[in-house]
Design a protein around this motif. Sequence first.
Motif, PDB file in Angstrom:
ATOM      1  N   ALA A  31       9.257  -4.231   7.044  1.00 18.20           N
ATOM      2  CA  ALA A  31       9.718  -4.541   5.687  1.00 18.20           C
ATOM      3  C   ALA A  31       9.654  -3.321   4.779  1.00 18.20           C
ATOM      4  CB  ALA A  31       8.882  -5.677   5.097  1.00 18.20           C
ATOM      5  N   LEU A  32       8.656  -2.456   5.003  1.00 10.53           N
ATOM      6  CA  LEU A  32       8.481  -1.275   4.159  1.00 10.53           C
ATOM      7  C   LEU A  32       9.485  -0.176   4.478  1.00 10.53           C
ATOM      8  CD1 LEU A  32       4.580  -0.991   4.081  1.00 10.53           C
ATOM      9  CD2 LEU A  32       6.080  -1.699   2.209  1.00 10.53           C
ATOM     10  N   GLY A  33       9.885  -0.082   5.729  1.00 10.90           N
ATOM     11  CA  GLY A  33      10.795   1.003   6.107  1.00 10.90           C
ATOM     12  C   GLY A  33      10.039   2.291   6.354  1.00 10.90           C
ATOM     13  N   GLU A  34      10.366   3.320   5.582  1.00 12.78           N
ATOM     14  CA  GLU A  34       9.800   4.647   5.836  1.00 12.78           C
ATOM     15  C   GLU A  34       8.520   4.930   5.059  1.00 12.78           C
ATOM     16  OE1 GLU A  34      10.853   6.883   8.139  1.00 12.78           O
ATOM     17  OE2 GLU A  34      12.171   5.236   8.745  1.00 12.78           O
ATOM     18  N   GLU A  35       8.268   4.187   3.977  1.00 10.51           N
ATOM     19  CA  GLU A  35       7.052   4.470   3.213  1.00 10.51           C
ATOM     20  C   GLU A  35       6.573   3.223   2.474  1.00 10.51           C
ATOM     21  OE1 GLU A  35       7.932   7.575   0.487  1.00 10.51           O
ATOM     22  OE2 GLU A  35       9.245   6.363  -0.758  1.00 10.51           O
ATOM     23  N   GLY A  36       5.289   3.207   2.216  1.00 10.29           N
ATOM     24  CA  GLY A  36       4.676   2.081   1.536  1.00 10.29           C
ATOM     25  C   GLY A  36       3.227   1.949   1.948  1.00 10.29           C
ATOM     26  N   THR A  37       2.556   0.928   1.402  1.00  9.90           N
ATOM     27  CA  THR A  37       1.131   0.726   1.651  1.00  9.90           C
ATOM     28  C   THR A  37       0.893  -0.674   2.191  1.00  9.90           C
ATOM     29  OG1 THR A  37       0.540   2.240  -0.135  1.00  9.90           O
ATOM     30  CG2 THR A  37      -1.175   0.721   0.615  1.00  9.90           C
ATOM     31  N   ILE A  38       0.082  -0.751   3.236  1.00  9.00           N
ATOM     32  CA  ILE A  38      -0.363  -2.027   3.789  1.00  9.00           C
ATOM     33  C   ILE A  38      -1.875  -2.082   3.646  1.00  9.00           C
ATOM     34  CG2 ILE A  38      -0.531  -3.476   5.851  1.00  9.00           C
ATOM     35  CD1 ILE A  38       2.006  -2.092   6.872  1.00  9.00           C
ATOM     36  N   THR A  39      -2.376  -3.148   3.033  1.00  2.71           N
ATOM     37  CA  THR A  39      -3.816  -3.309   2.840  1.00  2.71           C
ATOM     38  C   THR A  39      -4.321  -4.443   3.727  1.00  2.71           C
ATOM     39  OG1 THR A  39      -3.636  -2.581   0.540  1.00  2.71           O
ATOM     40  CG2 THR A  39      -5.640  -3.767   1.158  1.00  2.71           C
ATOM     41  N   LEU A  40      -5.384  -4.149   4.470  1.00  7.45           N
ATOM     42  CA  LEU A  40      -6.085  -5.156   5.269  1.00  7.45           C
ATOM     43  C   LEU A  40      -7.375  -5.492   4.528  1.00  7.45           C
ATOM     44  CD1 LEU A  40      -5.647  -3.528   8.808  1.00  7.45           C
ATOM     45  CD2 LEU A  40      -4.278  -5.359   7.814  1.00  7.45           C
ATOM     46  N   LEU A  77      -3.329   0.655  16.469  1.00  2.00           N
ATOM     47  CA  LEU A  77      -2.031   0.493  17.132  1.00  2.00           C
ATOM     48  C   LEU A  77      -0.877   0.748  16.172  1.00  2.00           C
ATOM     49  CD1 LEU A  77      -2.786  -2.738  19.228  1.00  2.00           C
ATOM     50  CD2 LEU A  77      -2.437  -0.430  20.129  1.00  2.00           C
ATOM     51  N   VAL A  78      -0.970   0.179  14.975  1.00  2.00           N
ATOM     52  CA  VAL A  78       0.127   0.311  14.017  1.00  2.00           C
ATOM     53  C   VAL A  78       0.229   1.737  13.496  1.00  2.00           C
ATOM     54  CG1 VAL A  78       0.947  -0.431  11.741  1.00  2.00           C
ATOM     55  CG2 VAL A  78       0.081  -2.116  13.367  1.00  2.00           C
ATOM     56  N   ALA A  79      -0.910   2.380  13.254  1.00  2.00           N
ATOM     57  CA  ALA A  79      -0.896   3.761  12.765  1.00  2.00           C
ATOM     58  C   ALA A  79      -0.204   4.695  13.746  1.00  2.00           C
ATOM     59  CB  ALA A  79      -2.326   4.238  12.489  1.00  2.00           C
ATOM     60  N   ALA A  80      -0.340   4.395  15.050  1.00  2.00           N
ATOM     61  CA  ALA A  80       0.255   5.252  16.075  1.00  2.00           C
ATOM     62  C   ALA A  80       1.778   5.121  16.117  1.00  2.00           C
ATOM     63  CB  ALA A  80      -0.334   4.907  17.446  1.00  2.00           C
ATOM     64  N   GLU A  81       2.313   3.966  15.723  1.00  2.70           N
ATOM     65  CA  GLU A  81       3.753   3.742  15.855  1.00  2.70           C
ATOM     66  C   GLU A  81       4.491   3.722  14.523  1.00  2.70           C
ATOM     67  OE1 GLU A  81       3.478   0.079  17.993  1.00  2.70           O
ATOM     68  OE2 GLU A  81       3.578  -1.167  16.179  1.00  2.70           O
ATOM     69  N   ALA A  82       3.778   3.647  13.394  1.00  2.21           N
ATOM     70  CA  ALA A  82       4.421   3.541  12.084  1.00  2.21           C
ATOM     71  C   ALA A  82       4.910   4.913  11.609  1.00  2.21           C
ATOM     72  CB  ALA A  82       3.455   2.953  11.063  1.00  2.21           C
ATOM     73  N   PRO A  83       5.927   4.935  10.747  1.00  2.11           N
ATOM     74  CA  PRO A  83       6.383   6.207  10.159  1.00  2.11           C
ATOM     75  C   PRO A  83       5.261   6.874   9.366  1.00  2.11           C
ATOM     76  CG  PRO A  83       7.990   4.456   9.751  1.00  2.11           C
ATOM     77  CD  PRO A  83       6.762   3.797  10.317  1.00  2.11           C
ATOM     78  N   PRO A  84       5.332   8.198   9.197  1.00  2.00           N
ATOM     79  CA  PRO A  84       4.258   8.923   8.481  1.00  2.00           C
ATOM     80  C   PRO A  84       4.049   8.453   7.050  1.00  2.00           C
ATOM     81  CG  PRO A  84       5.730  10.446   9.643  1.00  2.00           C
ATOM     82  CD  PRO A  84       6.372   9.105   9.722  1.00  2.00           C
ATOM     83  N   GLY A  85       5.093   7.893   6.427  1.00  5.62           N
ATOM     84  CA  GLY A  85       4.974   7.473   5.034  1.00  5.62           C
ATOM     85  C   GLY A  85       4.274   6.150   4.824  1.00  5.62           C
ATOM     86  N   ILE A  86       3.862   5.487   5.894  1.00  3.53           N
ATOM     87  CA  ILE A  86       3.166   4.198   5.788  1.00  3.53           C
ATOM     88  C   ILE A  86       1.658   4.434   5.717  1.00  3.53           C
ATOM     89  CG2 ILE A  86       2.703   1.981   6.886  1.00  3.53           C
ATOM     90  CD1 ILE A  86       5.561   2.199   5.974  1.00  3.53           C
ATOM     91  N   ARG A  87       1.018   3.940   4.641  1.00  2.00           N
ATOM     92  CA  ARG A  87      -0.437   4.052   4.476  1.00  2.00           C
ATOM     93  C   ARG A  87      -1.085   2.730   4.847  1.00  2.00           C
ATOM     94  NH1 ARG A  87      -1.987   4.073  -0.473  1.00  2.00           N
ATOM     95  NH2 ARG A  87      -4.027   5.000  -0.084  1.00  2.00           N
ATOM     96  N   LEU A  88      -2.159   2.796   5.619  1.00  2.00           N
ATOM     97  CA  LEU A  88      -2.939   1.611   5.990  1.00  2.00           C
ATOM     98  C   LEU A  88      -4.293   1.707   5.302  1.00  2.00           C
ATOM     99  CD1 LEU A  88      -1.973   1.553   9.748  1.00  2.00           C
ATOM    100  CD2 LEU A  88      -1.431  -0.238   8.115  1.00  2.00           C
ATOM    101  N   VAL A  89      -4.552   0.763   4.396  1.00  2.00           N
ATOM    102  CA  VAL A  89      -5.774   0.796   3.585  1.00  2.00           C
ATOM    103  C   VAL A  89      -6.708  -0.320   4.027  1.00  2.00           C
ATOM    104  CG1 VAL A  89      -6.700   0.582   1.243  1.00  2.00           C
ATOM    105  CG2 VAL A  89      -4.510   1.746   1.625  1.00  2.00           C
ATOM    106  N   ARG A  90      -7.994  -0.011   4.169  1.00  2.00           N
ATOM    107  CA  ARG A  90      -8.999  -1.005   4.537  1.00  2.00           C
ATOM    108  C   ARG A  90      -9.803  -1.427   3.309  1.00  2.00           C
ATOM    109  NH1 ARG A  90     -11.565   2.517   9.350  1.00  2.00           N
ATOM    110  NH2 ARG A  90     -10.998   4.117   7.847  1.00  2.00           N
TER     111      ARG A  90
END
Length: 354
Positions: free
Chosen positions: A252-261, A209-222
């Motif tokens: 909080a990240l805005g246009e780019e950054g990394t989120i780790t789950l 869900l988040v990947a579909a709506e987040a800006p391209p610069g946001i990385r989601l790491v598992r």
Amino acid sequence: MTTTGQQILDNLHTAVCLFDGGMALLQTNPAGEALLGASAHRLAGRGAASLFGSERVVTAMAAALESGHPHTERECTLQPDAERRVTADITAIPLDEDEGAPELLVEIAQVDRQLRIAREEGLIAQQEATRALVRGLAHEIKNPLGGLRGAAQLLAREIDDPELREYTEVITHEADRLRNLVDRMLGPDNLPAREPVNIHEVTERVRTLVAAEAPPGIRLVRDYDPSLPELEGDRDMLIQAVLNITRNAVQALGEEGTITLRTRAQRQFTIGHRRHRLVISLEIVDDGPGIPPEMLDRIFYPMVTGRSEGSGLGLSIAQSLVNRHDGLIECASRPGETRFTLLLPVNGGESGHD
């Protein structure tokens, strides 16, 4: 030292370190080895500054050597290596030496666990007090709102002028908006529909869900532990809780950054005053600017937000949803790393009071 004295020292849970007058390590017990992350042989000769990574501790040791009296510092933050931080009470005791160089005995009692339990109990009490306050507030607001809305509807029936009727529609609309806001503050009032849930089904749904709506610069790491067992929970409630926190991280990240789950197992883990045999830990970590320190203690209160366009309800609702699973959400933040940790007991894991 006698054999009995050495046995006592070796079996202490408290770390004990012996330093020379130049504050270089001479000897430590097994608890000290565990705390400092190396054997006594490898640690010998290292200075206190490099061992503890704390200027406060070094200052306390120097004060004890200079004064000849014991010196205690509470809740010092030690950093034995780049990956670990330890909170401990430190007592530096100068040893009387009639002959030879002075020596300093340092006792290190870790207090991380006690502080964490106290903090969790505070979070639980905070959530219960907030829920009681919101329930009372909702009652006081919704009753007059219902009367106001009903009066506006009756008035609209008596008015023929379309322009005047528009005013009554504004009253009705605003009354409905306030009622919906109060309902959102209360959160869902139904009990969890418990069923076996794999925590990674929850995180993967949120990630999609988040990947579909987040800006391209946001990385989601598992970073998952595939060996985790299922827990008894409400899948939709857990998805909503994780989604609220992850969306906050994106904002909080805005246009780019990394989120780790990240998922891990915690054994014999205490939440509040209850100890559980097995707890699933789900961390949501972002590398954004962090939460202001003055806001950190209040972020789970309703209507508290750092964004002008935010409602301040997402984290409060997430905490409430996790509480309904006998769990808790913790938060730690500094510039470059904000970490929300969801602690969820595995069903049947409770083993008693701590």
